[in-house]
Scaffold this active site. Structure first.
Site, PDB file in Angstrom:
ATOM      1  N   SER A  61      13.905  -4.233  -5.928  1.00 32.33           N
ATOM      2  CA  SER A  61      12.559  -4.310  -6.503  1.00 32.33           C
ATOM      3  C   SER A  61      12.388  -5.550  -7.366  1.00 32.33           C
ATOM      4  O   SER A  61      13.349  -6.089  -7.916  1.00 32.33           O
ATOM      5  CB  SER A  61      12.283  -3.071  -7.357  1.00 32.33           C
ATOM      6  OG  SER A  61      12.463  -1.901  -6.606  1.00 32.33           O
TER       7      SER A  61
HETATM    8  N1  SAH Z   1      15.942   0.944  -6.490  1.00 30.47           N
HETATM    9  C1  SAH Z   1      16.323  -0.049  -5.523  1.00 30.47           C
HETATM   10  C2  SAH Z   1      15.189  -0.549  -4.652  1.00 30.47           C
HETATM   11  C3  SAH Z   1      14.725   0.486  -3.766  1.00 30.47           C
HETATM   12  S1  SAH Z   1      14.119   0.036  -2.184  1.00 30.47           S
HETATM   13  C4  SAH Z   1      17.001  -1.226  -6.183  1.00 30.47           C
HETATM   14  O1  SAH Z   1      17.072  -1.258  -7.415  1.00 30.47           O
HETATM   15  O2  SAH Z   1      17.487  -2.094  -5.468  1.00 30.47           O
HETATM   16  C5  SAH Z   1      13.868   1.704  -1.649  1.00 30.47           C
HETATM   17  C6  SAH Z   1      15.102   2.398  -1.147  1.00 30.47           C
HETATM   18  O3  SAH Z   1      14.732   3.745  -0.927  1.00 30.47           O
HETATM   19  C7  SAH Z   1      15.615   1.852   0.170  1.00 30.47           C
HETATM   20  O4  SAH Z   1      16.973   1.521   0.065  1.00 30.47           O
HETATM   21  C8  SAH Z   1      15.386   3.011   1.139  1.00 30.47           C
HETATM   22  O5  SAH Z   1      16.372   3.111   2.144  1.00 30.47           O
HETATM   23  C9  SAH Z   1      15.449   4.195   0.206  1.00 30.47           C
HETATM   24  N2  SAH Z   1      14.798   5.420   0.710  1.00 30.47           N
HETATM   25  C10 SAH Z   1      13.657   5.527   1.448  1.00 30.47           C
HETATM   26  N3  SAH Z   1      13.405   6.820   1.724  1.00 30.47           N
HETATM   27  C11 SAH Z   1      14.402   7.560   1.152  1.00 30.47           C
HETATM   28  C12 SAH Z   1      14.711   8.941   1.090  1.00 30.47           C
HETATM   29  N4  SAH Z   1      13.955   9.876   1.679  1.00 30.47           N
HETATM   30  N5  SAH Z   1      15.825   9.328   0.417  1.00 30.47           N
HETATM   31  C13 SAH Z   1      16.637   8.407  -0.189  1.00 30.47           C
HETATM   32  N6  SAH Z   1      16.401   7.077  -0.159  1.00 30.47           N
HETATM   33  C14 SAH Z   1      15.298   6.654   0.500  1.00 30.47           C
END
Ligand code: SAH
Length: 229
Positions: A61
């Site tokens: 992010s």
């Molecule tokens: N917090 C992260 C950025 C998140 S990007 C950081 O600091 O880098 C969003 C993430 O959510 C992605 O890796 C994606 O694979 C994950 N994601 C999406 N749907 C999800 C779900 N149902 N359960 C767990 N993770 C999920």
């Protein structure tokens, strides 16, 4: 990148504090080596005012979003926070740097394993689970905070159920007008729920189901077979 601390301080000053974020998150973000949460070829760009790709079509992010969501979550040292969407592990590291006990869920196996290894190597004591954070196989609560870092069309009910009294949930939620908006949900001392809406944002979507260890597709060699883990 030995000069990363001054880059981190500048990022916090200009992008986070400069946009009005206050509190313990500022010091925490200045202490986390963000360049080690992206691939080496992107390390130079780690401090820019933008999300960056981390593979698997996912992103780390934008620093401001991490700062703002953490400010809304307002965790205290020693509190337990559940994150849905580990991605690179950066948000989890920022929470750990604030003295928070973090459990974080990631649906993509490769990212979950990489982040687990990275966080441990850097000395951040977060528990990384390879699991679908929208499903019901949830870790045991209660949690003082839940932070969702992928955009959901609506909140899963259990994210609220798992909150302790006095707990806070922060999530990007798709809104009718198009786009997404940060929602802060508080569970009050009497168990009642209070929602407030904050700025517009743009996150990758929350998807259903775990990814990794898929069965072999015909005529297609596995690139990441189970034997390699
Ligand atoms: N917090 C992260 C950025 C998140 S990007 C950081 O600091 O880098 C969003 C993430 O959510 C992605 O890796 C994606 O694979 C994950 N994601 C999406 N749907 C999800 C779900 N149902 N359960 C767990 N993770 C999920």
């Amino acid at each position: 990148m030995s000069h990363w601390r001054s880059l981190a301080e500048e990022m916090v000053r200009e992008q986070i504090e400069g946009r009005g974020v206050r509190g313990a998150v500022l010091e925490a973000m200045a202490s986390v080596p963000r360049h080690l949460f992206v691939s080496e070829n992107l390390a130079e760009n780690a401090w820019i005012d933008s999300p960056l790709p981390i593979g698997e079509d996912q992103t780390i992010s934008q620093p401001y979003m991490v700062g703002r969501m953490t400010e809304l979550l307002a965790p205290s040292p020693g509190e337990r926070v559940l994150e849905v969407g580990t991605g690179s592990g950066y948000q989890a590291a920022v929470l750990c740097a604030m003295g928070v006990k973090v459990v974080t869920m990631e649906r993509i196996k490769k990212l979950a394993l990489e982040s687990r290894e990275r966080l441990a190597r850097l000395g951040y004591d977060a528990e990384v689970l390879w699991t679908d954070g929208s499903a019901e196989d949830r870790p045991e609560g209660p949690f003082d905070g839940v932070i969702v870092t992928a955009a959901a069309p609506e909140l899963e009910r259990w994210w609220t159920d798992v909150l302790a009294k006095g707990g806070r949930l922060v999530a990007p939620v798709s809104v009718m007008s198009g786009g997404q908006r940060l929602l802060l949900r508080k569970k009050l001392g009497n168990g009642r729920i209070k929602d407030t809406w904050h700025e517009y944002c743009r996150f990758v979507p929350l998807l259903k189901g775990k990814k990794g260890d898929e069965p072999l597709r015909p005529n297609n060699e596995p690139t990441n077979g189970p034997n390699r883990e």
